[in-house]
Design an enzyme around this catalytic site. Structure first.
Site, mmCIF file in Angstrom:
data_model
loop_
_atom_site.group_PDB
_atom_site.id
_atom_site.type_symbol
_atom_site.label_atom_id
_atom_site.label_comp_id
_atom_site.label_asym_id
_atom_site.label_seq_id
_atom_site.Cartn_x
_atom_site.Cartn_y
_atom_site.Cartn_z
ATOM 1 C CE LYS A 189 -4.788 -0.827 1.343
ATOM 2 N NZ LYS A 189 -5.844 -1.263 1.909
ATOM 3 C CE LYS A 195 -12.843 -3.393 -1.519
ATOM 4 N NZ LYS A 195 -13.373 -3.870 -0.437
ATOM 5 C CE LYS A 255 -5.775 -8.197 -1.923
ATOM 6 N NZ LYS A 255 -6.147 -7.370 -1.261
HETATM 7 P P1 TYM Z 1 -10.885 -6.475 2.800
HETATM 8 O O1 TYM Z 1 -12.079 -5.176 3.495
HETATM 9 O O2 TYM Z 1 -10.026 -5.974 2.105
HETATM 10 O O3 TYM Z 1 -11.215 -7.923 2.549
HETATM 11 C C1 TYM Z 1 -12.001 -8.549 3.512
HETATM 12 C C2 TYM Z 1 -12.091 -9.660 3.751
HETATM 13 O O4 TYM Z 1 -11.959 -9.923 2.050
HETATM 14 C C3 TYM Z 1 -10.669 -10.839 1.861
HETATM 15 N N1 TYM Z 1 -10.352 -11.038 0.626
HETATM 16 C C4 TYM Z 1 -10.330 -12.077 -0.804
HETATM 17 N N2 TYM Z 1 -10.372 -13.478 -0.987
HETATM 18 C C5 TYM Z 1 -9.992 -13.780 -2.218
HETATM 19 N N3 TYM Z 1 -9.139 -13.224 -2.621
HETATM 20 C C6 TYM Z 1 -9.025 -11.846 -2.953
HETATM 21 N N4 TYM Z 1 -8.997 -11.073 -4.138
HETATM 22 C C7 TYM Z 1 -9.370 -11.787 -1.993
HETATM 23 N N5 TYM Z 1 -9.874 -10.201 -1.351
HETATM 24 C C8 TYM Z 1 -10.477 -10.113 -0.427
HETATM 25 C C9 TYM Z 1 -10.144 -10.568 2.806
HETATM 26 O O5 TYM Z 1 -9.000 -11.741 2.882
HETATM 27 C C10 TYM Z 1 -10.582 -10.176 4.065
HETATM 28 O O6 TYM Z 1 -11.265 -11.515 4.589
HETATM 29 N N6 TYM Z 1 -7.740 -5.750 6.990
HETATM 30 C C11 TYM Z 1 -9.017 -6.055 6.872
HETATM 31 C C12 TYM Z 1 -10.502 -6.034 6.594
HETATM 32 C C13 TYM Z 1 -10.561 -6.768 9.042
HETATM 33 C C14 TYM Z 1 -10.715 -7.062 9.497
HETATM 34 C C15 TYM Z 1 -10.447 -6.832 10.578
HETATM 35 C C16 TYM Z 1 -10.110 -8.621 9.416
HETATM 36 C C17 TYM Z 1 -10.275 -5.461 9.406
HETATM 37 N N7 TYM Z 1 -10.431 -5.661 10.928
HETATM 38 C C18 TYM Z 1 -10.551 -8.015 12.084
HETATM 39 C C19 TYM Z 1 -10.759 -9.672 10.217
HETATM 40 C C20 TYM Z 1 -10.707 -8.958 11.481
HETATM 41 C C21 TYM Z 1 -8.732 -5.979 4.859
HETATM 42 O O7 TYM Z 1 -8.653 -4.651 4.539
HETATM 43 O O8 TYM Z 1 -10.227 -6.692 4.089
#
Ligand code: TYM
Length: 333
Positions: A117, A202, A199
């Site tokens: 990032k 968005k 991956k």
């Molecule tokens: P975020 O918002 O980027 O993504 C949400 C969830 O989607 C999964 N994910 C994917 N899984 C498979 N293939 C992909 N291309 C893909 N892109 C995203 C992510 O692994 C995630 O599970 N930091 C986290 C949000 C968060 C969180 C937490 C998660 C904040 N606090 C506490 C678990 C526990 C995040 O940015 O996810």
């Protein structure tokens, strides 16, 4: 939520930055839904996390409500699970500060998401981007979660959460449950349709790389038809066939078919047929979710009632953990 037998606690969260992607759904949200029957599930919209990158205020407000409706449309049931908005539950920011004093600079420097990032947003490498994993650790540890359903990209953050919890417990006794990641076998890393070495995200510059949950059927079909594959023209799962492997994983995740069944069904057929089949299967899978979303998003008062109720309960549950941690550290409560 109130069961006589103590069930294990599940916690997870998603950033409401833009619409939910097929990657988010297959990697995480689908498991959130499935786990509701067996666990006490607590889910959050991690809106505090989103401001580590620049947000436009009006768009951010819309994104939060849309994401809340989308996750409910996926099947997160507010009668079974707690589903709240992170910024409404003040304990998250509080515990994040406490835990940041038990997290080392070196540990945060090793986080690959920070490296990625900060390369992407070189004009805004703010402190929040760096300490983001500490807030995530606080999210999880506040609820004494046993399991955290996430995609593979969050594995490193879960490991850091465990390290922080163990370090804190080692010093003060058992304050935090040490959580485990729950990563699906299939769908843990959905790749970009335009560059299957990256991956699905968005923030992909190429709009055709990422499928959104609320894309129209025509858009979904177009994106799959244009998906990058290889020149072998044989539907089989193999090393070096990242594009086809990704399409097979998506197809398997939405149809329940195994890779062997898919290879058998598409034996002798070209990639064109396969891409259409994957597109159609995704469209069908998402259709009921989109219908529910369109209903839910119209009723803002109902959505607000749902999150206000959950915010309050989450505050109560998490306050216990913060108080316990503060007492152990030496604060006068
Ligand atoms: P975020 O918002 O980027 O993504 C949400 C969830 O989607 C999964 N994910 C994917 N899984 C498979 N293939 C992909 N291309 C893909 N892109 C995203 C992510 O692994 C995630 O599970 N930091 C986290 C949000 C968060 C969180 C937490 C998660 C904040 N606090 C506490 C678990 C526990 C995040 O940015 O996810």
């Amino acid at each position: 939520m109130e069961n006589e037998k103590k069930r294990e606690v599940v916690f997870s969260a998603i950033q409401p930055s833009g619409t939910i992607t097929l990657g988010n759904y297959l990697g995480a949200v689908r498991n959130w839904v499935a786990m509701q029957e067996e666990y006490d599930c607590i889910y959050a919209l991690a809106d505090l996390h989103t401001i580590t990158v620049k947000q436009e205020p009006a768009q951010m407000r819309k994104n939060i409500i849309d994401a809340y409706a989308s996750i409910m449309a996926c099947g997160v049931d507010v009668e079974k699970s707690l589903f709240f908005i992170q910024s409404h539950v003040h304990t998250h920011a509080e515990l994040a500060w406490l835990l940041s004093c038990y997290t080392q600079f070196g540990e945060l420097s090793r986080m690959t998401q920070f490296k990625d990032k900060s390369a992407k947003h070189a004009d805004n490498i703010n402190a929040g981007l760096f300490t983001y994993p500490v807030l995530m650790a606080a999210d999880i540890l506040l609820y004494q979660a046993d399991k955290v359903p996430v995609g593979a990209d969050q594995k490193q953050h879960i490991e850091l959460t465990r390290d922080i919890a163990e370090r804190f417990n080692g010093r003060y006794g058992n304050v935090f449950k040490v959580p485990e990641g729950f990563i699906p076998k299939n769908g843990a890393r959905v790749m970009s349709l335009q560059d299957p070495s990256k991956k699905m995200s968005k923030s992909d510059e190429n709009v055709n790389g990422c499928v959104h949950l609320l894309d129209t059927p025509e858009t979904i079909m177009r994106k799959f038809k244009r998906a990058i594959t290889d020149s072998e023209a044989c539907v089989r799962y193999a090393e070096g066939k990242d594009g086809i492997n990704n399409l097979m994983s998506i197809y398997s995740a939405v149809t329940g078919l195994t890779f062997e069944q898919i290879e058998h069904d598409f034996d002798g057929k070209g990639y064109g047929d396969f891409k259409v089949a994957v597109g159609e299967a995704v469209v069908e899978h998402l259709r009921p979710i989109q219908e529910r979303y369109n209903q839910l998003v119209k009723d803002k008062a109902y959505l607000e009632e749902c999150y206000r109720k959950a915010d309050e309960i989450a505050t109560k549950i998490s306050r216990r953990t913060v108080s316990k941690a503060m007492k152990k550290i030496g604060f006068v409560l």
